[in-house]
Every structure is written in structure tokens, then in C-alpha cells.
Design an enzyme around this catalytic site. Structure first.
Site, PDB file in Angstrom:
ATOM      1  N   LYS A 164       0.632  -1.164   0.090  1.00 46.94           N
ATOM      2  CA  LYS A 164       0.091  -0.152  -0.188  1.00 46.94           C
ATOM      3  C   LYS A 164       0.814   1.197  -0.086  1.00 46.94           C
ATOM      4  O   LYS A 164       0.526   2.437  -0.587  1.00 46.94           O
ATOM      5  CB  LYS A 164      -1.034  -0.056   1.308  1.00 46.94           C
ATOM      6  CG  LYS A 164      -1.714   1.218   1.371  1.00 46.94           C
ATOM      7  CD  LYS A 164      -2.886   1.243   2.287  1.00 46.94           C
ATOM      8  CE  LYS A 164      -3.829   2.401   2.356  1.00 46.94           C
ATOM      9  NZ  LYS A 164      -4.653   2.722   3.465  1.00 46.94           N
ATOM     10  N   GLY A 210      -4.940  -1.707   4.528  1.00 48.10           N
ATOM     11  CA  GLY A 210      -4.080  -2.586   4.314  1.00 48.10           C
ATOM     12  C   GLY A 210      -4.812  -4.312   4.564  1.00 48.10           C
ATOM     13  O   GLY A 210      -4.784  -4.825   3.627  1.00 48.10           O
ATOM     14  N   ARG A 211      -5.163  -4.399   5.655  1.00 46.84           N
ATOM     15  CA  ARG A 211      -5.513  -5.725   6.001  1.00 46.84           C
ATOM     16  C   ARG A 211      -7.297  -6.045   5.557  1.00 46.84           C
ATOM     17  O   ARG A 211      -7.910  -7.070   5.562  1.00 46.84           O
ATOM     18  CB  ARG A 211      -5.822  -6.034   7.649  1.00 46.84           C
ATOM     19  CG  ARG A 211      -6.682  -5.161   8.361  1.00 46.84           C
ATOM     20  CD  ARG A 211      -6.175  -5.170   9.789  1.00 46.84           C
ATOM     21  NE  ARG A 211      -6.673  -4.131  10.628  1.00 46.84           N
ATOM     22  CZ  ARG A 211      -6.030  -2.652  10.724  1.00 46.84           C
ATOM     23  NH1 ARG A 211      -4.880  -2.648   9.963  1.00 46.84           N
ATOM     24  NH2 ARG A 211      -6.366  -1.835  11.487  1.00 46.84           N
ATOM     25  N   GLU A 224      10.506  -4.853   4.445  1.00 49.04           N
ATOM     26  CA  GLU A 224      10.776  -6.184   4.058  1.00 49.04           C
ATOM     27  C   GLU A 224      10.260  -6.360   2.499  1.00 49.04           C
ATOM     28  O   GLU A 224      10.929  -7.152   1.790  1.00 49.04           O
ATOM     29  CB  GLU A 224       9.692  -7.132   4.840  1.00 49.04           C
ATOM     30  CG  GLU A 224      10.193  -7.135   6.332  1.00 49.04           C
ATOM     31  CD  GLU A 224       9.246  -6.268   7.132  1.00 49.04           C
ATOM     32  OE1 GLU A 224       9.089  -5.000   6.596  1.00 49.04           O
ATOM     33  OE2 GLU A 224       8.940  -6.399   8.277  1.00 49.04           O
ATOM     34  N   GLU A 245      -5.015  -7.082  14.472  1.00 44.55           N
ATOM     35  CA  GLU A 245      -4.309  -5.680  14.073  1.00 44.55           C
ATOM     36  C   GLU A 245      -5.439  -4.680  14.348  1.00 44.55           C
ATOM     37  O   GLU A 245      -5.126  -3.329  14.325  1.00 44.55           O
ATOM     38  CB  GLU A 245      -3.780  -5.777  12.819  1.00 44.55           C
ATOM     39  CG  GLU A 245      -3.040  -4.494  12.467  1.00 44.55           C
ATOM     40  CD  GLU A 245      -2.028  -4.443  11.403  1.00 44.55           C
ATOM     41  OE1 GLU A 245      -0.887  -4.848  11.407  1.00 44.55           O
ATOM     42  OE2 GLU A 245      -2.630  -4.625  10.154  1.00 44.55           O
ATOM     43  N   HIS A 255      -5.310 -33.745  17.336  1.00 42.65           N
ATOM     44  CA  HIS A 255      -4.213 -34.604  17.932  1.00 42.65           C
ATOM     45  C   HIS A 255      -3.138 -33.709  18.498  1.00 42.65           C
ATOM     46  O   HIS A 255      -1.849 -34.407  18.388  1.00 42.65           O
ATOM     47  CB  HIS A 255      -3.660 -35.585  16.613  1.00 42.65           C
ATOM     48  CG  HIS A 255      -5.072 -36.289  16.053  1.00 42.65           C
ATOM     49  ND1 HIS A 255      -5.399 -37.424  16.648  1.00 42.65           N
ATOM     50  CD2 HIS A 255      -5.655 -36.139  15.199  1.00 42.65           C
ATOM     51  CE1 HIS A 255      -6.440 -38.029  16.364  1.00 42.65           C
ATOM     52  NE2 HIS A 255      -6.528 -37.060  15.174  1.00 42.65           N
ATOM     53  N   LYS A 269       9.210  -0.789  14.340  1.00 39.05           N
ATOM     54  CA  LYS A 269       9.876  -0.403  13.032  1.00 39.05           C
ATOM     55  C   LYS A 269      10.852   0.569  13.238  1.00 39.05           C
ATOM     56  O   LYS A 269      11.971   0.672  12.701  1.00 39.05           O
ATOM     57  CB  LYS A 269       8.750  -0.104  12.058  1.00 39.05           C
ATOM     58  CG  LYS A 269       7.761  -1.099  11.668  1.00 39.05           C
ATOM     59  CD  LYS A 269       6.874  -0.482  10.532  1.00 39.05           C
ATOM     60  CE  LYS A 269       5.693  -1.348  10.209  1.00 39.05           C
ATOM     61  NZ  LYS A 269       4.803  -0.759   9.499  1.00 39.05           N
TER      62      LYS A 269
HETATM   63  O1  F6P Z   1       3.267  -3.096   9.693  1.00 39.43           O
HETATM   64  C1  F6P Z   1       1.831  -3.327   9.586  1.00 39.43           C
HETATM   65  C2  F6P Z   1       1.480  -2.943   8.274  1.00 39.43           C
HETATM   66  O2  F6P Z   1       1.177  -1.569   7.976  1.00 39.43           O
HETATM   67  C3  F6P Z   1       0.005  -3.702   7.869  1.00 39.43           C
HETATM   68  O3  F6P Z   1      -0.934  -2.971   8.326  1.00 39.43           O
HETATM   69  C4  F6P Z   1      -0.097  -3.791   6.441  1.00 39.43           C
HETATM   70  O4  F6P Z   1      -0.859  -4.775   5.926  1.00 39.43           O
HETATM   71  C5  F6P Z   1       1.453  -4.208   6.362  1.00 39.43           C
HETATM   72  O5  F6P Z   1       2.171  -3.603   7.192  1.00 39.43           O
HETATM   73  C6  F6P Z   1       2.092  -4.084   4.827  1.00 39.43           C
HETATM   74  O6  F6P Z   1       1.994  -2.670   4.477  1.00 39.43           O
HETATM   75  P1  F6P Z   1       2.268  -2.313   3.107  1.00 39.43           P
HETATM   76  O7  F6P Z   1       1.156  -2.735   2.275  1.00 39.43           O
HETATM   77  O8  F6P Z   1       2.137  -0.667   3.156  1.00 39.43           O
HETATM   78  O9  F6P Z   1       3.663  -2.617   2.707  1.00 39.43           O
END
Ligand code: F6P
Length: 501
Positions: free
Chosen positions: A185, A244-245, A191, A330, A361, A472
Site C-alpha cells: 500500500k 491494508g488488512r 521487507e 491488528e 491430535h 519499526k
Molecule cells: O506493519 C503493519 C502494516 O502496516 C499492515 O497494516 C500492512 O498490511 C502491512 O504492514 C504492509 O504494509 P504495506 O502494504 O504498506 O507494505
């Protein structure tokens, strides 16, 4: 925020689930609700007429109808960030301008998918989707659930910054036949950007012609994607007001739309839209996401359960619990109310779970005899997802239903207490006709609205996530300056594993 309704609910006598069907013979008809392909059964929970009435009062107290209308009207319901939460508009339910904008962006995604299918970007057999959190969990769930035999593309979703995750995919994908989708987003997530850089280097090193020409960006920050090197024609934007979620319905769903085909993606959206309309228009007494939130709130606020467990009795839904962990934790793992005051009760419990029958199990021992009460949710499908002997599906469903019955009934054993089952333990069963795109769309939208309804009942904002920021920030400062100004434990760890700065 104090609440008279919640105080009244806490005073109500609790029913004994072991005898509840005997004392209320019409209980099943009261606490089962069907919506299209989904049947919700709350009859094995502690809901009673009085409990439902108490929660209806709480919903009124918290302005549920007004907040729900504000959500669908595209108002700034995300108060801390001054933003709307317009995931329903992606499904055609929301402010007309937002719905129209989402349609145009979907058409753009569809046109690019058509071009990829026509090999305009060269031959594509593999899709390497790079994203994390909401930019990975949704598409991963959809692709895993619906991408059965005859898959059109081999899809890998890489989220972890641990190079092992990406390297494993590099080992099995042909770089010359891979399409990279960078899903972020913000287009700044560390990452994702590191994985994207390594993936493009992999293509360059393999001598792929025009590697940047095989990258698609899925983002609400199109300029950043273009600065990174993605041509505008391959940037698929989505609205800043889609969280995002909650974003799998937007261009973040690209790998699912490409791998499953546009018709399946559209059917997913339509399924979600039916749940949107159900949530928006149904009477609160027959409103599935709201009733589910009543159950959640009963166990969290009244019975103080700190976790809730979700078990998918269907391999196709194996990723549902981890998807729900982000959605619920979240969204609702918060410490302040809408007006910034400290919350007084609990907010979201910990969501955990797994897949049945495997979990039986491994962890069900605690659910049956442990000292911690955990409300359980079972999700199953009447139709199997395979063509093997029907005995498999029968055994799966038999086990699912047996667990709910055992948790509720229990069985005494005075002679041997170690072999006694206390019973009286609650569960909800969600039964789908089948795991189709339409049903899955409706199911996920149900969970989204249930999460929102829980937030309303608790008086909190489910649409921000500031809790993730401090870690972060500290990671950035360690990355830049090493072990400066930290506690001795952190300093020693940095020195030992990363070398003194
Ligand atoms: O760190 C949490 C977060 O902001 C989530 O809410 C989001 O889904 C994820 O990181 C990834 O963010 P982005 O889509 O901006 O890479």
C-alpha cells in the site's frame, strides 16, 4: 467508557450448556441463521434472549447504526488518521464516487490481466507476489483456497524478509517465465522493498530481457512505484482509504484474479457484496456479523476469555486462522477508545487456531480439559474439495461435529477424574455449502464486518495500527546506528549477532 448495558450483562445468570437444549427446546431455531451459502450456528454458545437483548442495548448505547451508516457512506470512520474505510466500495457497496473509482481501477487491473494472458509481457508461468501483512495474507488465502487442480499459474507469495523465503522460490521458478507483483500500500515497507530488489537482481543475473518490464506494482502510492522503476502501465493503484488488512478486494488481489481468472475474482467480490448488504440492511436480531460480535463480546467482556480459537475443518481454508489473526488482532488489539481514553475492559482476545482434524491430535486436549475457557469456532464445508473416496469428507465432518458436541456435553467420571470432561464449553459452527469464490467472498466480508461490529461495541477504532510503528522505528535506528542507547540485553544481542557498531 463505562456502559450500563455491559454492567447488566455481567450480572446475568449464566446458562449451563450441558442442559441448555433440554431447557429450551426451540433453541436451535433461535440461534441458527443462514445467509446464502453460509449457515451460522451459535446454539452451542451462551447466547440467550436476555443476553441478546443486553447486547442490543449495548449496540444502541454505542451508536452502532450510526457508525455502520458512516462506514458505508465513506465518512472518516478511521478517526485517528482522518480517513474513510472503503473496502466495501471495492465490492460495489459504498459512496457512489468511491464505487465508481473502484470500478475504473478494477477495469484497469482486468485489462492488464488480459494483456498478461495474451503474453504481452512475454511468457508467464510463475507469479512471484511480494508483500507482507495485509498485502500478502488475503491473496494467499484466496489462491490457496480456490486454486485447485488445473491451476493456470504457479503462484508464490513471499512475505518474510528472511532470504530463505525468497531463495526457496528462486530455486523452483524460471526467472524468464516469472512475473513479479510488488504489493505494498505504502510502497515503503522494508521487507517488501528488500525482497523486491533481490527478486529483480535475480532476474538481471539470470540475463532476463527487460526485467523491470516483468514487474507489476499493486499500491496506493503509484508515484513511489514509478520512482522505483515500474512503468505506469503496470502500476495498479488502489485507494488510500482501503486499509491494508481489508485490501484483498483491490489490486492487492491481483495474483488471485490472474491465477483464478477474472470471473472467479468477480464472484468473490459479489459474494462479499451480498454480505455487505446483509450487514447494512438486516435487522440487528438477524444480522450475522453483529450476532457473532455479541458472542465475541460475551466471552471477552463477561467471561474474560483471553483467546478465541478458530479451526478450519477444510484443508482449503487452512490459511483462514492466520488471515483472521491479522484482521482481528491488528484491528481490535487496542488500548484506547475513540476519544483517546484508556479502555477499561478487554479489547480483542488473541485469535489462534489451525486445521481439523490435525489440531485434534495436538491442541484439543487443552480445549477439553484445560483450565482456560476458550470459545471455539469451527468452519466446514458440506461439499468436499477433492474427488477421492467420500469417506474422507465424511470422516472430516464427523470429527468436526463430534468436537463441538464433546466440548458442550462433556462426560463425568467420579472414579477417575483424569478421564472426566467438564463440558459446558462453547463453540460456534459455520457451515458453507462449498468453498466457492462467492461463498469465500461472503465469509471474509462476514469476518470484516464482525471485526467492525466488535470495535463499535467496544468503542474503539479498528482501522488504525499504530502499535506496529515503535518496533519499526527502533529497527531503523539499530540498522542505522547499531547498539546505541539501548538496554544491556538489547545491546549485547546486537553486538553478538550483528557485530559492534
Ligand atoms: O506493519 C503493519 C502494516 O502496516 C499492515 O497494516 C500492512 O498490511 C502491512 O504492514 C504492509 O504494509 P504495506 O502494504 O504498506 O507494505
Amino acid at each position: 467508557m463505562t456502559s450500563a448495558a455491559l454492567a447488566a450483562l455481567s450480572q446475568m445468570p449464566q446458562i449451563d450448556l450441558r442442559t441448555v437444549f433440554r431447557t429450551d427446546p426451540v433453541r436451535l431455531s433461535k440461534y441458527v441463521l443462514s445467509h446464502g451459502p453460509i449457515r451460522f450456528d451459535w446454539s452451542k454458545t451462551h447466547l440467550t434472549d436476555a443476553v441478546v437483548a443486553g447486547f442490543l442495548d449495548l449496540a444502541d448505547e454505542r451508536g452502532f447504526a450510526t457508525r455502520r451508516d458512516a462506514l458505508f457512506a465513506g465518512e472518516a470512520v478511521n478517526v485517528t488518521e482522518g480517513r474513510a474505510a472503503e473496502h466495501p466500495a471495492e465490492r460495489g457497496e459504498g459512496h457512489p464516487e468511491s464505487v465508481a473509482r473502484a470500478k475504473i481501477l478494477h477495469q484497469r487491473m482486468r485489462a492488464l490481466i488480459d494483456a498478461i494472458e495474451a503474453e504481452a509481457l512475454g511468457p508467464v508461468r510463475h507469479i512471484l507476489h511480494i508483500g507482507i501483512g495485509g498485502s500478502a495474507l488475503g491473496p494467499e488465502l484466496i489462491v490457496d483456497a480456490l486454486d485447485g487442480d488445473g491451476a493456470r499459474y504457479d503462484v508464490a507469495i513471499v512475505s518474510n524478509v528472511d532470504g530463505v523465503a525468497l531463495e526457496r522460490v528462486m530455486d523452483r521458478f524460471d526467472p524468464a517465465a516469472t512475473l513479479i507483483a510488488i504489493a505494498s500500500k505504502t510502497f515503503t515497507t522494508t521487507e517488501t522493498m528488500l525482497n523486491a530488489a533481490s527478486a529483480i537482481n535475480w532476474m538481471i543475473e539470470a540475463g532476463v530481457d527487460d526485467p523491470y518490464g516483468r514487474v507489476v506494482a499493486l499500491t496506493a502510492a503509484p508515484e513511489r512505484a514509478m520512482e522505483w522503476g515500474v512503468d505506469e502501465t503496470r502500476v495498479l493503484p488502489f485507494s488510500e482509504s482501503v486499509g491494508g488488512r481489508y485490501s484483498l478486494w483491490s489490486s492487492i488481489g491481483f495474483p488471485a484474479a490472474l491465477a483464478l481468472g477474472w470471473d472467479a475474482f468477480e464472484s468473490l467480490l459479489e459474494g462479499a457484496a451480498t454480505m455487505d448488504r446483509h450487514f447494512r440492511l438486516s435487522d440487528p436480531r438477524e444480522n450475522a456479523p453483529l450476532i457473532a460480535a455479541f458472542v465475541d463480546q460475551y466471552y471477552a467482556q463477561v467471561m474474560k476469555c483471553q483467546t478465541r480459537a478458530v479451526f478450519a475443518y477444510d484443508e482449503r481454508l487452512a490459511l483462514l486462522p492466520s488471515y483472521l489473526q491479522q484482521l482481528e488482532m491488528e484491528s481490535n488489539g487496542k488500548g484506547v477508545t475513540l476519544d483517546g481514553a484508556a479502555v477499561t475492559g478487554m479489547t480483542a482476545p488473541i485469535t489462534w487456531g489451525g486445521v481439523g482434524t490435525d489440531a485434534q491430535h495436538a491442541v484439543f486436549q487443552l480445549l477439553h480439559q484445560g483450565t482456560v475457557l476458550t470459545p471455539v469456532e469451527f468452519i466446514a464445508s458440506r461439499e468436499p474439495g477433492h474427488a477421492l473416496d467420500p469417506a474422507h469428507h465424511r470422516a472430516l465432518l464427523v470429527n468436526c461435529f463430534a468436537q463441538g458436541a464433546a466440548l458442550m456435553q462433556g462426560r463425568g467420571n467420579d472414579a477417575d477424574p483424569a478421564r472426566a470432561y467438564p463440558g459446558g464449553r462453547p463453540s460456534t459452527t459455520i457451515l458453507l455449502d462449498d468453498v466457492t469464490p462467492h461463498a469465500l467472498g461472503a465469509l471474509i466480508a462476514f469476518y470484516e464486518h464482525r471485526t467492525f461490529a466488535n470495535a463499535v461495541l467496544m468503542g474503539i477504532n479498528p482501522f488504525d495500527q499504530f502499535g506496529v510503528e515503535l518496533g519499526k522505528e527502533i529497527a531503523r535506528s539499530i540498522g542505522a546506528a547499531g547498539a546505541k542507547g539501548f538496554d544491556p540485553s538489547t545491546t549485547a544481542l546486537i553486538d553478538i549477532a550483528l557485530g559492534a557498531a
